[in-house]
Design a protein around this motif. Structure first.
Motif, PDB file in Angstrom:
ATOM      1  N   PHE A 162      48.713  60.416  26.733  1.00 34.12           N
ATOM      2  CA  PHE A 162      49.082  59.000  26.725  1.00 34.12           C
ATOM      3  C   PHE A 162      48.850  58.382  25.348  1.00 34.12           C
ATOM      4  O   PHE A 162      49.704  57.656  24.828  1.00 34.12           O
ATOM      5  N   GLN A 163      47.725  58.697  24.724  1.00 32.40           N
ATOM      6  CA  GLN A 163      47.451  58.114  23.414  1.00 32.40           C
ATOM      7  C   GLN A 163      48.389  58.658  22.351  1.00 32.40           C
ATOM      8  O   GLN A 163      48.971  57.889  21.590  1.00 32.40           O
ATOM      9  N   VAL A 164      48.527  59.984  22.277  1.00 30.11           N
ATOM     10  CA  VAL A 164      49.350  60.581  21.221  1.00 30.11           C
ATOM     11  C   VAL A 164      50.813  60.192  21.374  1.00 30.11           C
ATOM     12  O   VAL A 164      51.468  59.801  20.407  1.00 30.11           O
ATOM     13  N   ASN A 165      51.344  60.287  22.582  1.00 27.06           N
ATOM     14  CA  ASN A 165      52.774  60.057  22.783  1.00 27.06           C
ATOM     15  C   ASN A 165      53.161  58.580  22.835  1.00 27.06           C
ATOM     16  O   ASN A 165      54.311  58.250  22.530  1.00 27.06           O
ATOM     17  N   TYR A 166      52.240  57.708  23.232  1.00 37.54           N
ATOM     18  CA  TYR A 166      52.600  56.311  23.423  1.00 37.54           C
ATOM     19  C   TYR A 166      51.759  55.334  22.607  1.00 37.54           C
ATOM     20  O   TYR A 166      52.283  54.623  21.752  1.00 37.54           O
ATOM     21  N   LEU A 167      50.459  55.293  22.885  1.00 37.41           N
ATOM     22  CA  LEU A 167      49.617  54.263  22.261  1.00 37.41           C
ATOM     23  C   LEU A 167      49.607  54.347  20.739  1.00 37.41           C
ATOM     24  O   LEU A 167      49.751  53.325  20.059  1.00 37.41           O
ATOM     25  N   SER A 168      49.421  55.531  20.197  1.00 38.89           N
ATOM     26  CA  SER A 168      49.344  55.682  18.743  1.00 38.89           C
ATOM     27  C   SER A 168      50.667  55.327  18.075  1.00 38.89           C
ATOM     28  O   SER A 168      50.697  54.673  17.029  1.00 38.89           O
ATOM     29  N   HIS A 169      51.773  55.728  18.668  1.00 33.64           N
ATOM     30  CA  HIS A 169      53.071  55.380  18.098  1.00 33.64           C
ATOM     31  C   HIS A 169      53.347  53.883  18.226  1.00 33.64           C
ATOM     32  O   HIS A 169      53.922  53.267  17.325  1.00 33.64           O
ATOM     33  N   PHE A 170      52.912  53.289  19.320  1.00 33.19           N
ATOM     34  CA  PHE A 170      53.059  51.835  19.471  1.00 33.19           C
ATOM     35  C   PHE A 170      52.272  51.114  18.387  1.00 33.19           C
ATOM     36  O   PHE A 170      52.794  50.204  17.728  1.00 33.19           O
ATOM     37  N   LEU A 171      51.022  51.537  18.183  1.00 32.81           N
ATOM     38  CA  LEU A 171      50.188  50.916  17.157  1.00 32.81           C
ATOM     39  C   LEU A 171      50.787  51.121  15.767  1.00 32.81           C
ATOM     40  O   LEU A 171      50.850  50.175  14.966  1.00 32.81           O
ATOM     41  N   LEU A 172      51.242  52.322  15.484  1.00 31.24           N
ATOM     42  CA  LEU A 172      51.848  52.602  14.179  1.00 31.24           C
ATOM     43  C   LEU A 172      53.068  51.700  13.945  1.00 31.24           C
ATOM     44  O   LEU A 172      53.212  51.112  12.883  1.00 31.24           O
ATOM     45  N   THR A 173      53.912  51.582  14.943  1.00 32.06           N
ATOM     46  CA  THR A 173      55.099  50.725  14.823  1.00 32.06           C
ATOM     47  C   THR A 173      54.684  49.283  14.599  1.00 32.06           C
ATOM     48  O   THR A 173      55.231  48.599  13.726  1.00 32.06           O
TER      49      THR A 173
END
Length: 184
Positions: free
Chosen positions: A166-177
């Protein structure tokens, strides 16, 4: 008995005729194999969606891409590099990231391909990566959130106490964006 009456060239002519038949057979087999190979290649190209023939350029464009050390991300970085884009590869394993960037530079002949540390298992790493990119580039043209994992049946958590997939595929990319929205 007829042996003496046989022309010595008859045996030679029979050998030549047999060799010609074998050669013709091999030529037909080779031609058939070539036709089959061409048909298979055509089907593969057709099923793959064809070949991009665009002459579009990415010269001067800044592209940030995660997961570009292998697979689709690497192939995407390669083609964007061919078109002249400045590419920043975010990679958890810097050794792999540097190798991918070096390989891409040599394959594309472009020098603006670099790798930076980005561990999507850590939200702090995402923040550091975004800050470094913003400091160096005032404008980012493209962000490709490509990295992803599948941790399977085993539940693992990150240092931020989120399930790893969940973090690698979603949360981290959301934060990066979110962090890169201003320069985007």
């Amino acid at each position: 008995c007829g042996v003496c009456a046989q022309d010595p060239h008859d045996e030679l002519l029979e050998d030549v005729a047999e060799a010609n038949q074998n050669t013709l057979f091999h030529m037909i087999m080779m031609a058939s194999m070539i036709v089959v190979a061409v048909l298979i290649a055509c089907v593969k190209v057709r099923n793959a969606g064809g070949v991009c023939r665009s002459k579009g350029t990415m010269k001067g464009k800044v592209v940030v891409i995660t997961g570009a050390t292998s697979g689709i991300g690497l192939e995407t970085a390669f083609h964007l590099g061919l078109r002249g884009a400045k590419i920043i590869i975010g990679s958890r394993n810097l050794k792999e990231g540097f190798k991918a960037a070096k390989d891409l530079r040599s394959q594309t002949g472009k020098k603006y391909i670099e790798a930076r540390k980005l561990d999507l298992f850590s939200l702090d790493s995402v923040r550091e990566f975004a800050q470094e990119v913003i400091e160096q580039y005032q404008k980012i043209d493209i962000l490709i959130n490509n990295a992803g994992i599948y941790s399977g049946e085993e539940r693992r958590t990150t240092a931020d106490d989120y399930e790893s997939t969940f973090q690698v595929n979603y949360l981290s990319h959301f934060l990066l964006t979110k962090l890169l929205l201003k320069p985007l």
